[in-house]
Design a protein around this motif. Structure first.
Motif, mmCIF file in Angstrom:
data_model
loop_
_atom_site.group_PDB
_atom_site.id
_atom_site.type_symbol
_atom_site.label_atom_id
_atom_site.label_comp_id
_atom_site.label_asym_id
_atom_site.label_seq_id
_atom_site.Cartn_x
_atom_site.Cartn_y
_atom_site.Cartn_z
ATOM 1 N N SER A 1 0.818 -1.204 0.000
ATOM 2 C CA SER A 1 0.000 0.000 0.000
ATOM 3 C C SER A 1 0.856 1.261 0.000
ATOM 4 C CB SER A 1 -0.917 0.009 1.226
ATOM 5 O OG SER A 1 -0.168 0.331 2.402
ATOM 6 N N ALA A 2 0.175 2.409 -0.100
ATOM 7 C CA ALA A 2 0.868 3.712 -0.108
ATOM 8 C C ALA A 2 1.587 3.979 1.207
ATOM 9 C CB ALA A 2 -0.126 4.824 -0.394
ATOM 10 N N GLN A 3 1.308 3.209 2.246
ATOM 11 C CA GLN A 3 1.996 3.399 3.522
ATOM 12 C C GLN A 3 3.464 2.984 3.455
ATOM 13 O OE1 GLN A 3 -0.528 2.249 7.125
ATOM 14 N NE2 GLN A 3 -1.547 1.079 5.511
ATOM 15 N N PHE A 4 3.766 2.092 2.504
ATOM 16 C CA PHE A 4 5.141 1.604 2.400
ATOM 17 C C PHE A 4 5.636 1.661 0.937
ATOM 18 C CE2 PHE A 4 4.092 0.081 6.570
ATOM 19 C CZ PHE A 4 5.297 0.206 7.266
ATOM 20 N N PHE A 5 5.539 0.571 0.188
ATOM 21 C CA PHE A 5 6.136 0.539 -1.152
ATOM 22 C C PHE A 5 5.275 1.202 -2.220
ATOM 23 C CE2 PHE A 5 8.234 -3.122 0.942
ATOM 24 C CZ PHE A 5 9.544 -2.703 0.813
ATOM 25 N N ASP A 6 4.012 1.433 -1.947
ATOM 26 C CA ASP A 6 3.115 2.088 -2.908
ATOM 27 C C ASP A 6 3.257 1.430 -4.279
ATOM 28 O OD1 ASP A 6 1.227 3.810 -3.880
ATOM 29 O OD2 ASP A 6 2.559 5.540 -4.015
ATOM 30 N N ALA A 7 3.056 0.108 -4.313
ATOM 31 C CA ALA A 7 3.302 -0.668 -5.530
ATOM 32 C C ALA A 7 2.450 -0.212 -6.707
ATOM 33 C CB ALA A 7 3.068 -2.147 -5.254
ATOM 34 N N ALA A 8 1.277 0.335 -6.448
ATOM 35 C CA ALA A 8 0.411 0.775 -7.544
ATOM 36 C C ALA A 8 1.019 1.944 -8.314
ATOM 37 C CB ALA A 8 -0.966 1.155 -7.002
ATOM 38 N N ASN A 9 1.686 2.838 -7.602
ATOM 39 C CA ASN A 9 2.265 4.029 -8.235
ATOM 40 C C ASN A 9 3.772 3.943 -8.427
ATOM 41 O OD1 ASN A 9 -0.211 5.679 -8.363
ATOM 42 N ND2 ASN A 9 -0.114 5.594 -6.130
ATOM 43 N N SER A 10 4.428 3.080 -7.654
ATOM 44 C CA SER A 10 5.885 2.893 -7.769
ATOM 45 C C SER A 10 6.169 1.400 -7.874
ATOM 46 C CB SER A 10 6.602 3.500 -6.557
ATOM 47 O OG SER A 10 6.385 4.889 -6.479
ATOM 48 N N PRO A 11 5.844 0.816 -9.023
ATOM 49 C CA PRO A 11 5.915 -0.646 -9.135
ATOM 50 C C PRO A 11 7.322 -1.231 -9.170
ATOM 51 C CG PRO A 11 5.379 0.331 -11.257
ATOM 52 C CD PRO A 11 5.341 1.445 -10.252
ATOM 53 N N VAL A 12 8.333 -0.375 -9.343
ATOM 54 C CA VAL A 12 9.696 -0.884 -9.508
ATOM 55 C C VAL A 12 10.671 -0.153 -8.594
ATOM 56 C CG1 VAL A 12 11.636 -1.073 -11.115
ATOM 57 C CG2 VAL A 12 9.327 -1.617 -11.887
ATOM 58 N N ALA A 13 11.519 -0.908 -7.931
ATOM 59 C CA ALA A 13 12.703 -0.362 -7.263
ATOM 60 C C ALA A 13 13.890 -0.723 -8.144
ATOM 61 C CB ALA A 13 12.871 -0.957 -5.871
ATOM 62 N N ARG A 14 14.857 0.189 -8.250
ATOM 63 C CA ARG A 14 15.960 -0.038 -9.181
ATOM 64 C C ARG A 14 17.303 0.170 -8.502
ATOM 65 N NH1 ARG A 14 16.341 2.773 -15.188
ATOM 66 N NH2 ARG A 14 17.833 1.310 -16.096
ATOM 67 N N LEU A 15 18.196 -0.765 -8.721
ATOM 68 C CA LEU A 15 19.556 -0.675 -8.217
ATOM 69 C C LEU A 15 20.499 -0.621 -9.401
ATOM 70 C CD1 LEU A 15 21.775 -0.855 -6.054
ATOM 71 C CD2 LEU A 15 21.559 -3.347 -6.163
ATOM 72 N N ARG A 16 21.269 0.470 -9.480
ATOM 73 C CA ARG A 16 22.251 0.622 -10.545
ATOM 74 C C ARG A 16 23.607 0.927 -9.924
ATOM 75 N NH1 ARG A 16 19.674 4.801 -14.759
ATOM 76 N NH2 ARG A 16 19.253 5.951 -12.850
ATOM 77 N N ALA A 17 24.643 0.351 -10.497
ATOM 78 C CA ALA A 17 25.995 0.590 -9.990
ATOM 79 C C ALA A 17 26.990 0.478 -11.130
ATOM 80 C CB ALA A 17 26.344 -0.409 -8.883
ATOM 81 N N ASP A 18 28.046 1.281 -11.058
ATOM 82 C CA ASP A 18 29.076 1.215 -12.093
ATOM 83 C C ASP A 18 30.470 1.084 -11.480
ATOM 84 O OD1 ASP A 18 29.449 3.715 -11.048
ATOM 85 O OD2 ASP A 18 29.187 4.796 -12.929
#
Length: 199
Positions: free
Chosen positions: A93-110
Motif C-alpha cells: 500500500s501507499a503506507q510503504f512501497f506504494d506498488a500501484a504508483n511505484s511498481p519498480v525499485a531499481r539498483l544501478r551501480a558502475d
C-alpha cells in the motif's frame, strides 16, 4: 510479465578497468529462479520482521580480467512476500512501497570495488518511491565459472551481498519508530551470459 532493464554500456566501464588491453567485459542476465532480495527490520525492538521480493530482473557486466563491472537490477515491489497476506497488503500500500504508483525499485551501480583480486563491494544507487540514494553492497562472496547441473554445463556468475538501508531516507516513515528505520538487505544473485539466455 518479466520486468525489462537496460544493460550497462561497455563504454561506461572503460574508466574502471585499469586500461587493460584486450579486456572483454561479458554481459550476464539474471536468473530469476536463483536470485532473491531479502529484507529484515526490527519490530518494537523485540522481534524481526522478514520478507523477500520474488520478481527480479537485471544485467551484470563483468570483466574478469580487470575486475571492472556494473549492474542494473529492477525489483517488482508488488512481489513482496512475508508469509503473512495481511502484512503483504500493508507493505504494497501507499503506507510503504506504494506498488500501484511505484511498481519498480531499481539498483544501478558502475563501480566494483576489488581488493587483492577479490570483489569486496559494489557501489551505486538505489531508487525507491521516486527517490534515489547512494548504496554500497558489501560482497560476502562472488565468483564466475562453469557449473554442471543434471549433466548440463553452463557459465555462471553469482554471489551474496548485504547492505543496510534507512527507509525514512526514501520517505517511508509509517510506524516509526515501532518498526525499525534501518532495514537490512540480503541479496543472492546468479546470472548467465546473455547470449545463452532465450529471449
Amino acid at each position: 510479465m518479466r520486468l525489462r532493464c537496460v544493460a550497462w554500456l561497455l563504454a561506461t566501464l572503460g574508466g574502471t578497468g585499469g586500461g587493460a588491453a584486450g579486456a572483454a567485459p561479458v554481459s550476464y542476465t539474471v536468473d530469476p529462479t536463483h536470485t532473491t532480495v531479502y529484507f529484515a527490520a526490527s519490530h518494537f525492538d523485540r522481534t524481526t520482521v522478514r520478507g523477500r521480493f520474488g520478481k527480479i530482473d537485471g544485467r551484470i557486466i563483468y570483466d574478469p580480467a580487470t575486475g571492472a563491472g556494473g549492474i542494473d537490477f529492477t525489483v517488482d515491489t508488488a512481489s513482496v512476500d512475508t508469509g503473512n497476506r495481511s502484512l503483504d497488503g500493508v507493505l504494497r500500500s501507499a503506507q510503504f512501497f506504494d506498488a500501484a504508483n511505484s511498481p519498480v525499485a531499481r539498483l544501478r551501480a558502475d563501480r566494483f570495488v576489488v581488493e587483492n583480486g577479490k570483489l569486496v563491494a559494489v557501489e551505486g544507487e538505489l531508487t525507491l518511491l521516486s527517490t534515489t540514494r547512494p548504496l554500497r553492497l558489501e560482497a560476502d562472496r562472488f565468483s564466475c565459472g562453469e557449473i554442471s547441473l543434471f549433466g548440463i554445463r553452463r557459465k555462471v556468475c553469482g554471489g551474496d551481498f548485504h547492505a543496510t538501508v534507512t527507509r525514512s531516507a526514501f520517505g517511508m516513515t509509517r510506524f516509526l519508530p515501532e518498526v525499525g528505520d534501518n532495514v537490512t538487505l540480503q541479496i543472492s544473485v546468479e546470472a548467465m551470459p546473455s547470449d545463452s539466455v532465450a529471449p
